[in-house]
Design a protein around this motif. Structure first.
Motif, PDB file in Angstrom:
ATOM      1  N   ASP A  81       0.835  -1.201   0.000  1.00  0.00           N
ATOM      2  CA  ASP A  81       0.000   0.000   0.000  1.00  0.00           C
ATOM      3  C   ASP A  81       0.872   1.254   0.000  1.00  0.00           C
ATOM      4  O   ASP A  81       1.876   1.331   0.704  1.00  0.00           O
ATOM      5  CB  ASP A  81      -0.906   0.030   1.234  1.00  0.00           C
ATOM      6  CG  ASP A  81      -1.965  -1.051   1.193  1.00  0.00           C
ATOM      7  OD1 ASP A  81      -2.444  -1.364   0.085  1.00  0.00           O
ATOM      8  OD2 ASP A  81      -2.321  -1.575   2.255  1.00  0.00           O
ATOM      9  N   ILE A  82       0.457   2.256  -0.767  1.00  0.00           N
ATOM     10  CA  ILE A  82       1.161   3.533  -0.794  1.00  0.00           C
ATOM     11  C   ILE A  82       0.777   4.371   0.423  1.00  0.00           C
ATOM     12  O   ILE A  82       1.603   5.079   0.977  1.00  0.00           O
ATOM     13  CB  ILE A  82       0.857   4.297  -2.098  1.00  0.00           C
ATOM     14  CG1 ILE A  82       1.379   3.512  -3.291  1.00  0.00           C
ATOM     15  CG2 ILE A  82       1.467   5.687  -2.078  1.00  0.00           C
ATOM     16  CD1 ILE A  82       1.031   4.105  -4.642  1.00  0.00           C
ATOM     17  N   PHE A  83      -0.465   4.256   0.879  1.00  0.00           N
ATOM     18  CA  PHE A  83      -0.970   5.065   1.990  1.00  0.00           C
ATOM     19  C   PHE A  83      -1.362   4.195   3.174  1.00  0.00           C
ATOM     20  O   PHE A  83      -1.732   3.035   3.008  1.00  0.00           O
ATOM     21  CB  PHE A  83      -2.204   5.868   1.551  1.00  0.00           C
ATOM     22  CG  PHE A  83      -1.914   6.875   0.498  1.00  0.00           C
ATOM     23  CD1 PHE A  83      -1.450   8.129   0.832  1.00  0.00           C
ATOM     24  CD2 PHE A  83      -2.091   6.571  -0.832  1.00  0.00           C
ATOM     25  CE1 PHE A  83      -1.173   9.056  -0.143  1.00  0.00           C
ATOM     26  CE2 PHE A  83      -1.817   7.489  -1.817  1.00  0.00           C
ATOM     27  CZ  PHE A  83      -1.352   8.735  -1.476  1.00  0.00           C
ATOM     28  N   THR A  84      -1.298   4.807   4.353  1.00  0.00           N
ATOM     29  CA  THR A  84      -1.854   4.166   5.536  1.00  0.00           C
ATOM     30  C   THR A  84      -3.207   4.795   5.810  1.00  0.00           C
ATOM     31  O   THR A  84      -3.424   5.977   5.544  1.00  0.00           O
ATOM     32  CB  THR A  84      -0.950   4.375   6.770  1.00  0.00           C
ATOM     33  OG1 THR A  84      -0.810   5.778   6.998  1.00  0.00           O
ATOM     34  CG2 THR A  84       0.417   3.763   6.559  1.00  0.00           C
ATOM     35  N   GLY A  85      -4.123   4.029   6.324  1.00  0.00           N
ATOM     36  CA  GLY A  85      -5.428   4.563   6.681  1.00  0.00           C
ATOM     37  C   GLY A  85      -6.375   4.679   5.508  1.00  0.00           C
ATOM     38  O   GLY A  85      -6.078   4.303   4.379  1.00  0.00           O
ATOM     39  N   LYS A  86      -7.546   5.238   5.794  1.00  0.00           N
ATOM     40  CA  LYS A  86      -8.602   5.384   4.806  1.00  0.00           C
ATOM     41  C   LYS A  86      -8.548   6.766   4.174  1.00  0.00           C
ATOM     42  O   LYS A  86      -8.005   7.701   4.741  1.00  0.00           O
ATOM     43  CB  LYS A  86      -9.962   5.180   5.466  1.00  0.00           C
ATOM     44  CG  LYS A  86     -10.125   3.798   6.049  1.00  0.00           C
ATOM     45  CD  LYS A  86     -11.458   3.656   6.738  1.00  0.00           C
ATOM     46  CE  LYS A  86     -11.570   2.273   7.332  1.00  0.00           C
ATOM     47  NZ  LYS A  86     -12.786   2.083   8.084  1.00  0.00           N
ATOM     48  N   MET A  87      -9.181   6.888   3.011  1.00  0.00           N
ATOM     49  CA  MET A  87      -9.186   8.171   2.307  1.00  0.00           C
ATOM     50  C   MET A  87     -10.012   9.209   3.058  1.00  0.00           C
ATOM     51  O   MET A  87      -9.581  10.329   3.258  1.00  0.00           O
ATOM     52  CB  MET A  87      -9.740   7.994   0.892  1.00  0.00           C
ATOM     53  CG  MET A  87      -9.623   9.237   0.060  1.00  0.00           C
ATOM     54  SD  MET A  87     -10.264   9.142  -1.623  1.00  0.00           S
ATOM     55  CE  MET A  87      -9.928   7.517  -2.158  1.00  0.00           C
ATOM     56  N   TYR A  88     -11.209   8.845   3.460  1.00  0.00           N
ATOM     57  CA  TYR A  88     -12.090   9.759   4.179  1.00  0.00           C
ATOM     58  C   TYR A  88     -12.202   9.282   5.616  1.00  0.00           C
ATOM     59  O   TYR A  88     -12.815   8.259   5.890  1.00  0.00           O
ATOM     60  CB  TYR A  88     -13.484   9.807   3.538  1.00  0.00           C
ATOM     61  CG  TYR A  88     -13.490  10.485   2.200  1.00  0.00           C
ATOM     62  CD1 TYR A  88     -13.524  11.865   2.112  1.00  0.00           C
ATOM     63  CD2 TYR A  88     -13.447   9.753   1.028  1.00  0.00           C
ATOM     64  CE1 TYR A  88     -13.526  12.505   0.891  1.00  0.00           C
ATOM     65  CE2 TYR A  88     -13.449  10.381  -0.202  1.00  0.00           C
ATOM     66  CZ  TYR A  88     -13.490  11.752  -0.268  1.00  0.00           C
ATOM     67  OH  TYR A  88     -13.489  12.389  -1.484  1.00  0.00           O
ATOM     68  N   SER A  89     -11.574   9.992   6.530  1.00  0.00           N
ATOM     69  CA  SER A  89     -11.684   9.667   7.950  1.00  0.00           C
ATOM     70  C   SER A  89     -11.581  10.964   8.744  1.00  0.00           C
ATOM     71  O   SER A  89     -11.132  11.984   8.236  1.00  0.00           O
ATOM     72  CB  SER A  89     -10.592   8.686   8.380  1.00  0.00           C
ATOM     73  OG  SER A  89      -9.316   9.282   8.287  1.00  0.00           O
ATOM     74  N   PHE A  90     -11.987  10.906   9.993  1.00  0.00           N
ATOM     75  CA  PHE A  90     -11.955  12.102  10.828  1.00  0.00           C
ATOM     76  C   PHE A  90     -10.654  12.233  11.603  1.00  0.00           C
ATOM     77  O   PHE A  90     -10.513  13.126  12.416  1.00  0.00           O
ATOM     78  CB  PHE A  90     -13.148  12.101  11.788  1.00  0.00           C
ATOM     79  CG  PHE A  90     -14.448  12.343  11.086  1.00  0.00           C
ATOM     80  CD1 PHE A  90     -14.738  13.578  10.511  1.00  0.00           C
ATOM     81  CD2 PHE A  90     -15.385  11.337  10.970  1.00  0.00           C
ATOM     82  CE1 PHE A  90     -15.920  13.814   9.852  1.00  0.00           C
ATOM     83  CE2 PHE A  90     -16.580  11.555  10.321  1.00  0.00           C
ATOM     84  CZ  PHE A  90     -16.847  12.796   9.761  1.00  0.00           C
ATOM     85  N   SER A  91      -9.696  11.349  11.370  1.00  0.00           N
ATOM     86  CA  SER A  91      -8.406  11.477  12.030  1.00  0.00           C
ATOM     87  C   SER A  91      -7.406  12.067  11.039  1.00  0.00           C
ATOM     88  O   SER A  91      -7.557  11.947   9.823  1.00  0.00           O
ATOM     89  CB  SER A  91      -7.910  10.121  12.524  1.00  0.00           C
ATOM     90  OG  SER A  91      -7.404   9.363  11.458  1.00  0.00           O
ATOM     91  N   PHE A  92      -6.373  12.692  11.561  1.00  0.00           N
ATOM     92  CA  PHE A  92      -5.354  13.287  10.701  1.00  0.00           C
ATOM     93  C   PHE A  92      -4.333  12.251  10.251  1.00  0.00           C
ATOM     94  O   PHE A  92      -3.430  12.562   9.510  1.00  0.00           O
ATOM     95  CB  PHE A  92      -4.646  14.431  11.426  1.00  0.00           C
ATOM     96  CG  PHE A  92      -5.542  15.615  11.639  1.00  0.00           C
ATOM     97  CD1 PHE A  92      -5.908  16.415  10.572  1.00  0.00           C
ATOM     98  CD2 PHE A  92      -6.033  15.918  12.883  1.00  0.00           C
ATOM     99  CE1 PHE A  92      -6.735  17.508  10.745  1.00  0.00           C
ATOM    100  CE2 PHE A  92      -6.862  17.000  13.080  1.00  0.00           C
ATOM    101  CZ  PHE A  92      -7.209  17.798  12.009  1.00  0.00           C
ATOM    102  N   LYS A  93      -4.457  11.015  10.723  1.00  0.00           N
ATOM    103  CA  LYS A  93      -3.513   9.971  10.367  1.00  0.00           C
ATOM    104  C   LYS A  93      -3.962   9.173   9.153  1.00  0.00           C
ATOM    105  O   LYS A  93      -3.308   8.237   8.755  1.00  0.00           O
ATOM    106  CB  LYS A  93      -3.316   9.031  11.557  1.00  0.00           C
ATOM    107  CG  LYS A  93      -2.724   9.729  12.745  1.00  0.00           C
ATOM    108  CD  LYS A  93      -2.571   8.786  13.904  1.00  0.00           C
ATOM    109  CE  LYS A  93      -2.035   9.545  15.116  1.00  0.00           C
ATOM    110  NZ  LYS A  93      -1.904   8.695  16.270  1.00  0.00           N
TER     111      LYS A  93
END
Length: 141
Positions: A22-34
């Motif tokens: 994966d290029i990114f960690t986490g989800k595209m739309y989330s309420f966290s800054f991570k």
């Protein structure tokens, strides 16, 4: 494991070399800054994503082009759906455009970087079997 196509790798934001990490960690739309953090290295093949210092500044230009296309599309769609293009409706158009920019900004951030890595970086392509060997093994010279 069956390799995925380049289009699937772009859609799922996978590494351009191994198409598994994966290029990114986490989800595209989330309420966290991570949620929108770009990995420094591919977790599968150990490819460094930022090819040189300031490499992802180019993705701002791609994001700008995506943003302009989205705003034009939103304006045309608003007009076609029945909001007349007159001075009295100017603030409705401005509000719709600002909402479009706000909603699409995580998408633009993520996919501008993915497009830069997959399509606009010369010499960076798919290498079948990359990352299959263990990372901690030192290869003889």
């Amino acid at each position: 494991m069956v390799p995925i196509t380049k289009l699937e790798a772009v859609i799922h934001c996978k590494c351009p070399r191994c198409r598994q990490g994966d290029i990114f960690t986490g989800k595209m739309y989330s309420f966290s800054f991570k949620g929108q953090i770009t990995n420094e290295f591919c977790p599968h093949c150990n490819l460094r994503f930022e090819r040189e210092p300031g490499y992802f500044y180019v993705s701002m230009f791609i994001s700008y082009a995506m943003n302009v296309a989205e705003m034009i599309s939103a304006s045309v769609a608003t007009y076609v759906l029945g909001l007349a293009l007159v001075y009295d409706n100017l603030w409705y158009y401005v509000g719709i455009l600002l909402l479009t920019v706000f909603v699409c900004s995580p998408f633009n951030y993520r996919y501008s970087r993915v497009m830069l890595l997959h399509w606009l970086t010369p010499g960076l392509g798919y290498v079948p079997g990359s990352g299959d060997e263990p990372k901690n093994v030192i290869k003889p010279a």
